[in-house]
Every structure is written in C-alpha cells, then in structure tokens.
Design a protein around this motif. Structure first.
Motif, short mmCIF file in Angstrom:
data_model
loop_
_atom_site.label_atom_id
_atom_site.label_comp_id
_atom_site.label_asym_id
_atom_site.label_seq_id
_atom_site.Cartn_x
_atom_site.Cartn_y
_atom_site.Cartn_z
N ALA A 14 1.30 -1.23 -0.07
CA ALA A 14 0.04 -0.24 -0.01
C ALA A 14 0.68 1.42 0.17
O ALA A 14 0.28 2.33 0.07
CB ALA A 14 -0.85 -0.05 1.17
N ALA A 15 2.24 1.37 0.17
CA ALA A 15 2.93 2.38 -0.06
C ALA A 15 2.93 3.05 -1.49
O ALA A 15 3.31 2.55 -1.67
CB ALA A 15 4.35 2.38 0.86
N ASP A 16 4.15 3.98 -0.92
CA ASP A 16 3.84 4.95 -2.26
C ASP A 16 5.38 4.27 -2.45
O ASP A 16 5.88 4.76 -1.45
CB ASP A 16 3.87 6.83 -1.69
CG ASP A 16 2.61 6.70 -1.55
OD1 ASP A 16 1.22 6.81 -2.14
OD2 ASP A 16 1.68 8.09 -1.33
N LEU A 17 5.58 4.18 -3.44
CA LEU A 17 6.55 4.02 -3.46
C LEU A 17 7.79 5.24 -3.69
O LEU A 17 7.72 6.21 -4.05
CB LEU A 17 6.76 3.57 -5.49
CG LEU A 17 6.41 2.28 -6.38
CD1 LEU A 17 6.44 1.91 -7.86
CD2 LEU A 17 6.51 1.51 -5.27
N PRO A 18 9.06 4.74 -3.57
CA PRO A 18 10.19 5.96 -2.75
C PRO A 18 10.92 5.96 -4.36
O PRO A 18 10.70 5.82 -5.57
CB PRO A 18 11.27 4.10 -1.86
CG PRO A 18 11.34 4.00 -2.12
CD PRO A 18 9.53 3.31 -2.78
#
Length: 264
Positions: free
Chosen positions: A216-220
């Motif tokens: 679910a995280a935004d890509l770094p």
C-alpha cells in the motif's frame, strides 16, 4: 484465504498432467533447465511436494537434510530409478490428494493456523495453495517448457489468475526467507513496480528487526521495475535481473539488494 491459489493450482496441475501424459520416452530423459534434474525429476519433485501436503507423515530420506532445497534433491534422488509410468502415476495420485487438502485448508477451522516450513519460514495454512501455484508455474514455464526448458510445446497461459497467487507466495516469502541476507544491503526502502499480468507494486523496508513488504505504500525514490513474468524468473535466480529490470534511483544501492533476493 487463498481460494484463488487453489484455482490456479488446479489449472496448473491439469497442465502438468496433460504434459506428462504426452511425453515421449526420450523427452522424459531430457535435461531440464533446473540444474541436475531431468524432465522426469522435475515432475517427480512436484509429486513429492504434493505428497508432503497430502501426507505430512510421509517417510523422509535417511538423515534428511534440514534445508528445503537439499530435501527436494534427496526426495528426487530416492526416486531416480523409477520408470516414466511410475513417475506420472505418482504425480497424478499425489496431485489429486494435495488439491483436495489445499481446498480443505481454506476452511475457517484451518485457514488461519500456521505451519513452519523448515528454512522457508512460517505461513498460514491457507497460503499453502499459493506455494503450489508458484512451484508449478515456475517449473512449467522456466524449467520444462521452451524457450527456457527443453520441451517444445505450446506455451501455457501466464495470466493474472495464475501469476497473482504465485506473486502472493513470493511476497509472503520475502520476509521469511531472506530477511537476514537483506539486512546489510537494504539500508533504506526499495520499491518494486511489476507490470503485466497480475501487476502490482510494493515496498520492502525494515521495521525494527522485521523486514516489511508493504503493497500500500507509495514508491520511494529507488525503484526496480520489471514485468511480473520476468520477476518469476530473476527473483528465483533462473535468470539475471540485469536483463529484465529497469532501475530508477541509486543503482549502487539497488543492485546488491536484487543480487541477494532468491525466492524458493
């Protein structure tokens, strides 16, 4: 639960059964793309994997190895003398029994219970169907069938219904199988952007002592991009990621992480 894993496994077992029943005597003896295993050995391996889930008390080799890969070798070695007919009958019987077991494990009385799988980590019983989908899909597409394997047959469908459960197993396996190995190279979050059938993105990072896989995280800033089909190959060390991955960000950081990943 992973009813999708059961469905994918059932369809892939059917593919493998049809393939096995159509092999010539010479084809059974061909070297597969799995180093040290003939075509027959790969099919026997898949049969022993099915046997393990269908009969957890199956007899193990004397002085059985403690790691999953060496145990797989030992189980195959015990059966190398079999005829092709014995191999295909064994796979058929064990795959039928395993599929029934995997379906039963989706029930509420079993699905959330956990099981340790030697050096592979601990998983929910419901997740085991994803493991079977993964193992069948990778062995069929990378070790048996052309262009990577020796068998010149029509390629099987590698669609989202089959790739999805395999990827679920792989993402569940990452923090279980290689957390310690990734401790040194993974110094900050790394994103993965997988395209094609079953496309998804996720980030691996450390949460204290635990390796986290966050879908679910935004890509770094640092991202490794490849197709899902290529991911099945390079993350299992069947091909070099350098031929399939585009890196965004710091290549000197990303490369050692990708070198370390080896999903079983």
């Amino acid at each position: 639960m992973s009813l999708q894993g059961v469905a994918a496994t059932e369809s892939l077992m059917k593919e493998l059964s049809e393939l096995a029943h159509g092999l010539s005597a010479d084809e059974w003896e061909l070297e597969s793309a799995a180093v040290g295993w003939r075509v027959q050995d790969v099919i026997v391996h898949l049969g022993t994997f099915c046997n393990l889930i269908a009969d957890p008390e199956m007899t193990m080799p004397e002085n059985a190895p403690s790691t999953s890969e060496r145990l797989n070798d030992a189980l195959v070695d015990e059966r190398r003398h079999w005829t092709a007919a014995e191999a295909v009958d064994y796979y058929q019987a064990q795959s039928n029994a395993a599929l029934a077991t995997l379906a039963a494990l989706q029930g509420p009385e079993y699905s959330e219970a956990t099981i340790p799988l030697a050096d592979l980590g601990t998983y929910r019983l419901a997740e085991l169907s994803n493991a079977f989908a993964f193992d069948h899909l990778v062995h069929l597409t990378s070790d048996l069938l052309a262009p990577h394997g020796p068998l010149d047959r029509t390629a099987i469908d590698v669609d989202a219904a089959r790739v999805g459960p395999a990827l679920d197993w792989m993402l569940a396996g990452l923090p279980n199988m290689y957390a310690d190995a990734l401790r040194e190279p993974l110094t900050r979050p790394l994103g993965f952007d997988l395209t094609g059938p079953g496309a998804r993105s996720f980030v691996i990072s450390w949460g204290g002592d635990h390796l986290l896989v966050d879908v679910a995280a935004d890509l770094p800033a640092d991202v490794a991009t490849s197709s899902t089909v290529d991911f099945l190959r390079w993350s299992t060390k069947r091909s070099d990621w350098r031929h399939a991955v585009t890196i965004t960000g710091d290549r000197e950081f990303v490369s050692p992480v990708l070198d370390t990943i080896n999903i079983i």
